[in-house]
Motif scaffolding. Sequence first.
Motif, PDB file in Angstrom:
ATOM      1  N   ALA A 173       1.109  -0.720  -0.259  1.00 36.47           N
ATOM      2  CA  ALA A 173      -0.223  -0.189   0.200  1.00 36.47           C
ATOM      3  C   ALA A 173       0.716   1.061   0.094  1.00 36.47           C
ATOM      4  O   ALA A 173       0.358   2.010  -0.629  1.00 36.47           O
ATOM      5  CB  ALA A 173      -1.221  -0.036   0.772  1.00 36.47           C
ATOM      6  N   ALA A 174       2.028   1.535   1.044  1.00 41.13           N
ATOM      7  CA  ALA A 174       2.817   2.234   0.819  1.00 41.13           C
ATOM      8  C   ALA A 174       3.896   2.645  -0.886  1.00 41.13           C
ATOM      9  O   ALA A 174       3.588   3.831  -0.816  1.00 41.13           O
ATOM     10  CB  ALA A 174       3.998   2.254   1.771  1.00 41.13           C
ATOM     11  N   ALA A 176       2.394   1.828  -3.223  1.00 45.10           N
ATOM     12  CA  ALA A 176       1.189   1.754  -5.048  1.00 45.10           C
ATOM     13  C   ALA A 176       0.956   3.565  -4.157  1.00 45.10           C
ATOM     14  O   ALA A 176       0.749   3.893  -5.092  1.00 45.10           O
ATOM     15  CB  ALA A 176       0.371   0.819  -4.410  1.00 45.10           C
ATOM     16  N   SER A 177       1.403   4.501  -3.207  1.00 46.43           N
ATOM     17  CA  SER A 177       0.320   5.388  -3.045  1.00 46.43           C
ATOM     18  C   SER A 177       2.025   6.423  -3.496  1.00 46.43           C
ATOM     19  O   SER A 177       1.296   7.505  -3.668  1.00 46.43           O
ATOM     20  CB  SER A 177       0.265   5.976  -1.081  1.00 46.43           C
ATOM     21  OG  SER A 177       1.897   5.857  -1.026  1.00 46.43           O
ATOM     22  N   GLY A 178       3.345   6.092  -3.834  1.00 48.86           N
ATOM     23  CA  GLY A 178       4.075   6.892  -4.132  1.00 48.86           C
ATOM     24  C   GLY A 178       5.224   6.696  -3.210  1.00 48.86           C
ATOM     25  O   GLY A 178       6.470   7.564  -3.576  1.00 48.86           O
ATOM     26  N   TYR A 179       5.367   5.854  -2.179  1.00 46.30           N
ATOM     27  CA  TYR A 179       6.528   6.192  -1.213  1.00 46.30           C
ATOM     28  C   TYR A 179       7.259   4.998  -1.518  1.00 46.30           C
ATOM     29  O   TYR A 179       6.854   4.405  -1.882  1.00 46.30           O
ATOM     30  CB  TYR A 179       5.914   6.535   0.178  1.00 46.30           C
ATOM     31  CG  TYR A 179       5.444   7.097   1.032  1.00 46.30           C
ATOM     32  CD1 TYR A 179       5.926   8.400   0.558  1.00 46.30           C
ATOM     33  CD2 TYR A 179       3.963   6.908   1.630  1.00 46.30           C
ATOM     34  CE1 TYR A 179       5.265   9.448   1.409  1.00 46.30           C
ATOM     35  CE2 TYR A 179       3.802   8.161   2.157  1.00 46.30           C
ATOM     36  CZ  TYR A 179       4.265   8.952   2.225  1.00 46.30           C
ATOM     37  OH  TYR A 179       3.481  10.806   3.119  1.00 46.30           O
ATOM     38  N   TRP A 379      -5.418  -1.847   3.352  1.00 47.65           N
ATOM     39  CA  TRP A 379      -4.951  -0.544   2.856  1.00 47.65           C
ATOM     40  C   TRP A 379      -5.315   0.261   3.302  1.00 47.65           C
ATOM     41  O   TRP A 379      -5.406   1.376   3.635  1.00 47.65           O
ATOM     42  CB  TRP A 379      -4.750  -0.470   1.661  1.00 47.65           C
ATOM     43  CG  TRP A 379      -4.174  -1.292   0.496  1.00 47.65           C
ATOM     44  CD1 TRP A 379      -3.818  -2.459   0.655  1.00 47.65           C
ATOM     45  CD2 TRP A 379      -3.116  -0.796  -1.200  1.00 47.65           C
ATOM     46  NE1 TRP A 379      -2.665  -3.477  -0.332  1.00 47.65           N
ATOM     47  CE2 TRP A 379      -2.704  -2.379  -1.522  1.00 47.65           C
ATOM     48  CE3 TRP A 379      -3.873  -0.642  -1.499  1.00 47.65           C
ATOM     49  CZ2 TRP A 379      -1.603  -2.479  -2.048  1.00 47.65           C
ATOM     50  CZ3 TRP A 379      -2.898  -0.322  -2.534  1.00 47.65           C
ATOM     51  CH2 TRP A 379      -2.074  -1.461  -3.430  1.00 47.65           C
ATOM     52  N   GLY A 383      -3.451   3.045   5.540  1.00 44.53           N
ATOM     53  CA  GLY A 383      -3.873   4.617   5.607  1.00 44.53           C
ATOM     54  C   GLY A 383      -4.090   5.246   7.397  1.00 44.53           C
ATOM     55  O   GLY A 383      -3.759   6.267   7.228  1.00 44.53           O
ATOM     56  N   VAL A 388       0.227   6.262   3.615  1.00 43.39           N
ATOM     57  CA  VAL A 388      -0.109   6.160   2.191  1.00 43.39           C
ATOM     58  C   VAL A 388       0.311   7.977   1.955  1.00 43.39           C
ATOM     59  O   VAL A 388      -0.269   8.545   2.947  1.00 43.39           O
ATOM     60  CB  VAL A 388      -1.275   5.541   1.941  1.00 43.39           C
ATOM     61  CG1 VAL A 388      -1.575   3.899   1.850  1.00 43.39           C
ATOM     62  CG2 VAL A 388      -2.537   5.949   2.554  1.00 43.39           C
ATOM     63  N   LYS A 389       0.389   8.006   0.701  1.00 40.50           N
ATOM     64  CA  LYS A 389      -0.286   9.156   0.242  1.00 40.50           C
ATOM     65  C   LYS A 389      -0.862   9.882   0.665  1.00 40.50           C
ATOM     66  O   LYS A 389      -2.290   9.044  -0.071  1.00 40.50           O
ATOM     67  CB  LYS A 389       1.066  10.103  -0.775  1.00 40.50           C
ATOM     68  CG  LYS A 389       2.401   9.996  -0.394  1.00 40.50           C
ATOM     69  CD  LYS A 389       2.480  10.213  -2.267  1.00 40.50           C
ATOM     70  CE  LYS A 389       4.350  10.331  -1.634  1.00 40.50           C
ATOM     71  NZ  LYS A 389       5.370  10.504  -3.082  1.00 40.50           N
ATOM     72  N   ALA A 391      -4.216  12.338  -0.301  1.00 38.00           N
ATOM     73  CA  ALA A 391      -4.990  12.619  -1.729  1.00 38.00           C
ATOM     74  C   ALA A 391      -4.527  13.955  -2.022  1.00 38.00           C
ATOM     75  O   ALA A 391      -4.558  14.570  -0.802  1.00 38.00           O
ATOM     76  CB  ALA A 391      -6.572  12.460  -2.482  1.00 38.00           C
ATOM     77  N   ARG A 397       1.672  14.764   4.511  1.00 37.34           N
ATOM     78  CA  ARG A 397       1.752  13.566   5.399  1.00 37.34           C
ATOM     79  C   ARG A 397       2.065  13.831   6.891  1.00 37.34           C
ATOM     80  O   ARG A 397       1.756  12.681   7.479  1.00 37.34           O
ATOM     81  CB  ARG A 397       3.553  13.358   4.795  1.00 37.34           C
ATOM     82  CG  ARG A 397       3.460  11.628   5.769  1.00 37.34           C
ATOM     83  CD  ARG A 397       4.755  11.269   4.708  1.00 37.34           C
ATOM     84  NE  ARG A 397       5.819  10.562   4.809  1.00 37.34           N
ATOM     85  CZ  ARG A 397       6.428   9.714   5.463  1.00 37.34           C
ATOM     86  NH1 ARG A 397       7.310  10.406   4.586  1.00 37.34           N
ATOM     87  NH2 ARG A 397       7.181   8.302   5.496  1.00 37.34           N
TER      88      ARG A 397
END
Length: 425
Positions: A173-174, A176-179, A379, A383, A388-389, A391, A397
């Motif tokens: 999840a982390a 996939a969110s962009g981290y 997931w 959050g 996760v980043k 929206a 963050r």
Amino acid sequence: MTTRILPAVGDPDAARSVTTLLSQLPDAEPAAPVGDSTQLIDTLARLAGEAIEELPEVVLVHERIGPVPALELIREVSLRFPAVGVVLITADASPGLFAASMDAGARGLATLPLSYEELANRVQAAALWSTGVRRHLGTGGDVFTGPGGTVVTVTGAKGGVGATVTAVQLALAAQASGYTAALVDLDLQTGDIAAYLDVQFRRSVVDLAAITDISPRVLSDAVFSHDTGLALLLAPGEGERGEEVSDRAARQIVSALRSRYEVVVIDCGSQMNGANAAAIEMADTAVLVTTPDVVAVRGAKRIVRMWDRLQIRKAEETVTLVNRFNRNTEIQPPLIQRITGTRMSGTAVPANFKELQGVVDSGRMHELDPRSTVKQALWALAGELGLVKPAQGAEPRGGGMLRGDRGSIGGRRRKGGTTSGGGRK
């Protein structure tokens, strides 16, 4: 130029002595002493989160600081806050300790009993070095200076409760969110993250155990780059080799990972040893996974009490996740919260093994259907923990449940504010 100094001294008498001498130094701005290693790292992380310029130029580390030994603490500070000059205060002036402290990253050594002249010289030298480093960073030098990535450990109350599935999905999840995310298998005897993600890789965490200075190059050689983008640091294929990973080695490995990745998720299994105990003590968030049955909840209670006795982590600093949650079971999250004294995750993960069986059997946990209620719940937990980043347009963050936010479920050293909810898998 004013030199900001942060003493880390556990003994009250020694702290008063150090503070008295520091108050006599010209152009010095000593802060109130911090009493242990955790408080020092938390303080530096908070200051660095505000701005690098807020960090003190000099940190003094007393030899009797705890619970992390002084040299290991110096190494962690040097890795995570390289613009800070560290001076070790010790009664041992031997060449061996001097060399070891320099290897750990110290900029000087002041011997006990402290003298004004020696302390002034060591502080001035460390401050000049710190100022030079910051001047270099100001010109755009590519040096890591942030408070470090967020570290989350996942521990099972007993075997088979689903800690590995939880760790894998939190890391996915982390990522996939962009981290940038790393997933570490510290279940050293029986770890099976490699099997869950269909990985065959000869290197493991053991390859880093004997290395005293883990450079980015050495770290990259030991990790496996998965198709998902996750960096994997795997458990050894031969379980008996897990004994090679000491608590000291684990601290160095976690510090190195934290300095390179924004999120580090560590699967600690269900058997305690020095290595995963060190990781849990260092973590920003410790997740304890249990199922709603008597045996697992008793296991969770034993683990929480053991962590408290060993001063690894307090119960209120632990987040408990209930796996295979069913509203019809007799044991519900509020009861588990009362029994363990921990915080309960606000996320309910249903009992639905059929969703997992195919991807577990094929070793393709990363291909779990997005419509899966298990995946959606895990997931959502990511959050909740701030992994996760947000929206675009949402809270940044730093305002979520990440390190530095001590009143949140992802923080530490703060009581209260618990939530109730369900578990997972």
